[in-house]
Write an enzyme that holds these catalytic residues in place. Structure first.
Site, PDB file in Angstrom:
ATOM      1  N   HIS B 263      -4.618   2.975  -2.824  1.00 57.22           N
ATOM      2  CA  HIS B 263      -3.396   2.380  -2.283  1.00 57.22           C
ATOM      3  C   HIS B 263      -2.441   1.991  -3.419  1.00 57.22           C
ATOM      4  O   HIS B 263      -1.266   2.398  -3.429  1.00 57.22           O
ATOM      5  CB  HIS B 263      -3.758   1.138  -1.445  1.00 57.22           C
ATOM      6  CG  HIS B 263      -2.583   0.437  -0.852  1.00 57.22           C
ATOM      7  ND1 HIS B 263      -2.174   0.629   0.455  1.00 57.22           N
ATOM      8  CD2 HIS B 263      -1.707  -0.455  -1.384  1.00 57.22           C
ATOM      9  CE1 HIS B 263      -1.102  -0.123   0.695  1.00 57.22           C
ATOM     10  NE2 HIS B 263      -0.802  -0.799  -0.410  1.00 57.22           N
ATOM     11  N   GLU B 264      -2.968   1.226  -4.381  1.00 55.84           N
ATOM     12  CA  GLU B 264      -2.108   0.785  -5.487  1.00 55.84           C
ATOM     13  C   GLU B 264      -1.659   1.972  -6.330  1.00 55.84           C
ATOM     14  O   GLU B 264      -0.559   1.977  -6.876  1.00 55.84           O
ATOM     15  CB  GLU B 264      -2.822  -0.260  -6.345  1.00 55.84           C
ATOM     16  CG  GLU B 264      -3.256  -1.529  -5.600  1.00 55.84           C
ATOM     17  CD  GLU B 264      -2.143  -2.194  -4.799  1.00 55.84           C
ATOM     18  OE1 GLU B 264      -0.962  -2.057  -5.177  1.00 55.84           O
ATOM     19  OE2 GLU B 264      -2.456  -2.839  -3.773  1.00 55.84           O
ATOM     20  N   HIS B 267       1.527   3.283  -5.019  1.00 56.69           N
ATOM     21  CA  HIS B 267       2.653   2.492  -5.545  1.00 56.69           C
ATOM     22  C   HIS B 267       2.929   2.854  -7.003  1.00 56.69           C
ATOM     23  O   HIS B 267       4.082   2.996  -7.414  1.00 56.69           O
ATOM     24  CB  HIS B 267       2.323   0.998  -5.482  1.00 56.69           C
ATOM     25  CG  HIS B 267       2.399   0.397  -4.098  1.00 56.69           C
ATOM     26  ND1 HIS B 267       3.518   0.476  -3.318  1.00 56.69           N
ATOM     27  CD2 HIS B 267       1.473  -0.304  -3.372  1.00 56.69           C
ATOM     28  CE1 HIS B 267       3.298  -0.169  -2.156  1.00 56.69           C
ATOM     29  NE2 HIS B 267       2.056  -0.641  -2.174  1.00 56.69           N
ATOM     30  N   GLU B 293       6.089   1.228   0.291  1.00 55.46           N
ATOM     31  CA  GLU B 293       4.821   1.171   1.014  1.00 55.46           C
ATOM     32  C   GLU B 293       4.433   2.542   1.576  1.00 55.46           C
ATOM     33  O   GLU B 293       3.245   2.845   1.717  1.00 55.46           O
ATOM     34  CB  GLU B 293       4.941   0.138   2.143  1.00 55.46           C
ATOM     35  CG  GLU B 293       3.635  -0.269   2.776  1.00 55.46           C
ATOM     36  CD  GLU B 293       2.752  -1.144   1.881  1.00 55.46           C
ATOM     37  OE1 GLU B 293       3.245  -1.647   0.850  1.00 55.46           O
ATOM     38  OE2 GLU B 293       1.569  -1.297   2.215  1.00 55.46           O
TER      39      GLU B 293
END
Lengths: 498, 498
Positions: B263-264, B267, B293
């Site tokens: 997830h990170e 980003h 996001e």
């Protein structure tokens, strides 16, 4: 404004400077410990922006007015007077250097550093010389901008050792040299001790764990600090509640990690020890670099290389390095970590010869800045003096005049603070022994009493009292080389059977 | 001044803001990853000082004049126009809020946060309510200070999703809810898959190594970034060349580390991908949080929970966790990481029900800020709506209305950006499939082509183009829930045999 408002107006600006200093400290620490390689350029820009803002706020005339107004208040405490004194000193220095000059100097430092790094790969001093010459021209210009009634060297020395003057430092260090050269010679004529016990392959993780154990014992507060790794060990951080040591680990040289950790721990204990009433102020700082260095050298050398230290820590080390230290006793460990040798590299040298390395640099940088010696002549003079003081002829300029980064950074007046640190550390040992059984405490691993003594005598005062004065109060002696020579004679006389 | 000087005067101030933002980013990262506990208070003061300086420099009228002067230049590029637009937007927002109000709001946020933490230990909403009520009063005041011709909620939403309006968001999310509630219900009526394979004890060091391997494969540039651990995973850093991911490791829940990292990483890839011409500018940033996001959710969910992902990574995972994943196949792994359940906690929920958690919060925060619902009534409405949307009755307010920190931080208008991220991520998958064999690439571990597509369509643009417009160009669709529902139906229809 009420007196409280007047003080508050000054304090707000002082706190802001302190906070910005803390943030700059974080940027520097992060760059050396954490920052990915690709981020360095952005980091340099961020640091430059922040430094420029801090400088603008420091020279802001309104800060000067706030200092003047606070200074006119009655009933200030000794600490408050000291905060004002230091604020004024910082501002005066900053306002004397035009912004354009500061930028030119920073750029030339960067260029000289690059030339130095390059020349260390080619081995040719000629690749370094022009950049160093230009930097020295700027340092002379800086000294002329800063100097008051002292010499140029005084003006630069004052950055690191406020209040010290060349006319006092020169005879002091000449006296030390006169005593140290023959003393070192006597030791160097003796058979060298065996250090192979330190060269066995020691597991890096175990070395780190051992160093952390020692730091904890010495009293380093890990709630208010940490230890990481970096190429060059240093003590950084952002506040007395956030002190960051770094160390390095060499698998085949046990002292590399241990003594880097203990050295930085001495610095760290000092910074953690500033009285809470000084935090966020101009005097939550060392009054001089020599004083700061006395704390690291007291822990690294005076305590860390003592027989008592190894009487306590050899069993602990054996737990960390099973089977690797069974054939050596505490005296054998001390002998090995106290080996004196004709080492060409300052940072690899020992307690006895270390100061000769410094004296050489000090004498040369004074002559450089007073224009009695040209940059072009440095290698020849360096090598001749190495032969005279240490009986060693550097095989090239990389292990000679190009070994340190300091001059490329524009640090003139920095080197002598290392020796002052050594002199002070011996004075502190002498004084501490009047109050404490130092060897007995170290042998028992009871470091708390030693730290408490240093906290009371040195740490808590920050820069409230000027460095030399604080050391005079703590040691009961004027600055000189007697205590240090007595300390060397005691330790090395025993180890080398003089 | 020449045109170049005029642009330079603006750019210097923009760079300064960017640099200060980078430094503030470092302070925040360090606080969560590195800073020793005792240093937090000093860190808070340093951060406040730096934020105050950045704010002063932002609202400085001279910056406004520099923007106006640059705006009057002819021949500016699209990027330069966007930089000016964003600079003006930031300044306008900052100048609308008086400094005293900003301080009051910050203090009340801090108090509300403390009350929230305390109430989570007592379980009593009454311990939280007064602080939240006061904060909501201030948020309403803030909205009134900021609002232009939109609603109060619009004024707050604009902070996170510039340009978005409640009148468009409300029907959009109502439509999503109308489709999602029955869809989730159909899945929840099915037998739950077995997830015990994910609950075996997985060695933390192996989990970390596996996550680093995946990040490398996905294209995260470790020369310009790193991954560390923190309690709550986040993406921080100081510049596109210094992007810092964090993850967490739970020994008995394999997805915790892996999917936090992925997830990170989404980003982080986005931030590393901004065009170099945008660095140090106001548009080296996301045009909206929803767009940011979308990148994390595309990697975590769309790619990371696909069958193809596990077809590629199950053999790799078996190398990292020898013997622990031999009795499961790729489909079994996907089934387990895609389990849909009546989870009371948003951050532990799944792709299907996640947005219902968000819709509930969105509806409540709109009613709060428009004063149609009182803080005192939140628990009752929350619980009723949980039962309606998810068929679950929270057993107390800790797993109900007090589960998230966002409202205590004063973040109103933040929650919907999570759902916008999900909607955009499905739109991007649909568009990407027109150009690439996405499943085939993932199955082959050939993530480079996917990253290149995203770089070109999304990453490099930063905030030059407004978020919704950029997503329209990249997906070929207006914002809506069709692509997302189609994506859910495809994946979960297959997994649950609907």
């Amino acid at each position: 404004m009420t007196g409280r408002d007047t003080w508050g107006a000054f304090a707000a600006r002082m706190h802001e400077q302190s906070d910005l200093g803390g943030v700059l400290g974080l940027l520097g620490w992060d760059e050396q410990v954490i920052c990915p390689p690709g981020g360095r350029e952005a980091r340099a820009l961020q640091g430059a922006t922040l430094a420029a803002i801090a400088h603008q706020r420091l020279v802001d005339p309104a800060y000067g007015e706030a200092i003047d107004a606070a200074d006119a208040l009655a009933d200030l405490t000794v600490e408050q007077r000291a905060m004002l004194r230091e604020a004024r000193r910082q501002r005066d220095k900053a306002t004397k250097l035009p912004e354009a000059f500061v930028r030119r100097l920073a750029e030339q430092r960067s260029r000289t550093n690059q030339a130095w790094e390059h020349a260390r790969t080619t081995g040719a001093f000629a690749d370094y010389r022009p950049a160093l010459e230009e930097l020295m021209r700027l340092k002379i210009e800086e000294a002329d901008l800063l100097r008051g009634d002292g010499t140029r060297y005084d003006a630069l020395l004052d950055e690191f050792e406020p209040g010290m003057r060349l006319e006092r430092l020169q005879p002091l260090l000449a006296d030390l040299r006169a005593r140290l050269v023959p003393f070192a010679q006597r030791i160097l004529d003796r058979p060298a001790p065996d250090v192979s016990v330190l060269e066995r392959g020691f597991d890096p993780a175990a070395q780190e764990a051992f160093s952390l154990r020692v730091l904890r014992d010495l009293g380093f507060d890990f709630e208010r600090g940490r230890q990481d790794r970096s190429t060059h060990p240093f003590t950084g951080g952002t506040a007395p509640t956030d002190i960051r040591l770094t160390t390095r680990i060499w698998e085949h040289w046990l002292p590399a990690c241990l003594y880097a950790s203990v050295h930085e721990c001495g610095h760290g204990l000092y910074e953690q020890g500033h009285a809470e009433s000084l935090w966020r102020s101009t005097v939550s700082a060392a009054p001089s670099l020599g004083l700061h260095e006395s704390q690291s050298r007291l822990y690294e050398n005076v305590i860390g290389r003592s027989l008592a230290f190894w009487e306590h820590y050899l069993p602990v080390a054996r737990e960390h390095f099973p089977g690797q230290l069974d054939d050596v006793d505490a005296l054998g460990m001390q002998r090995a970590v106290c080996r004196v040798a004709r080492t060409p590299i300052r940072v690899e040298s020992d307690e006895v010869t270390y100061n000769l390395h410094i004296l050489l640099r000090f004498e040369l940088e004074v002559d450089l800045i007073e224009q009695r010696v040209a940059v072009a002549d440095l290698p020849e003079i360096w090598n001749a003096r190495m032969a005279e003081y240490l009986g060693y002829a550097p095989k090239d300029d990389v292990e000679g005049v190009m070994q340190d980064v300091h001059w490329s950074e524009g640090y003139i007046g920095y080197f002598p603070t290392y020796t002052l640190g050594n002199l002070y550390s011996a004075g502190l040992l002498e004084a501490m022994r009047r109050d404490l059984d130092v060897d007995g405490l170290v042998r028992a691993g009871a470091f708390g009493a030693i730290l408490a003594w240093l906290r009371e005598q040195v740490h808590r005062h920050g820069a409230v009292t000027p460095g030399e004065e604080l050391m005079r109060e703590a040691t009961g002696r004027d600055l000189g080389s007697d205590a240090f020579m007595a300390y060397l004679e005691e330790r090395y006389g025993a180890l080398y059977g003089l």
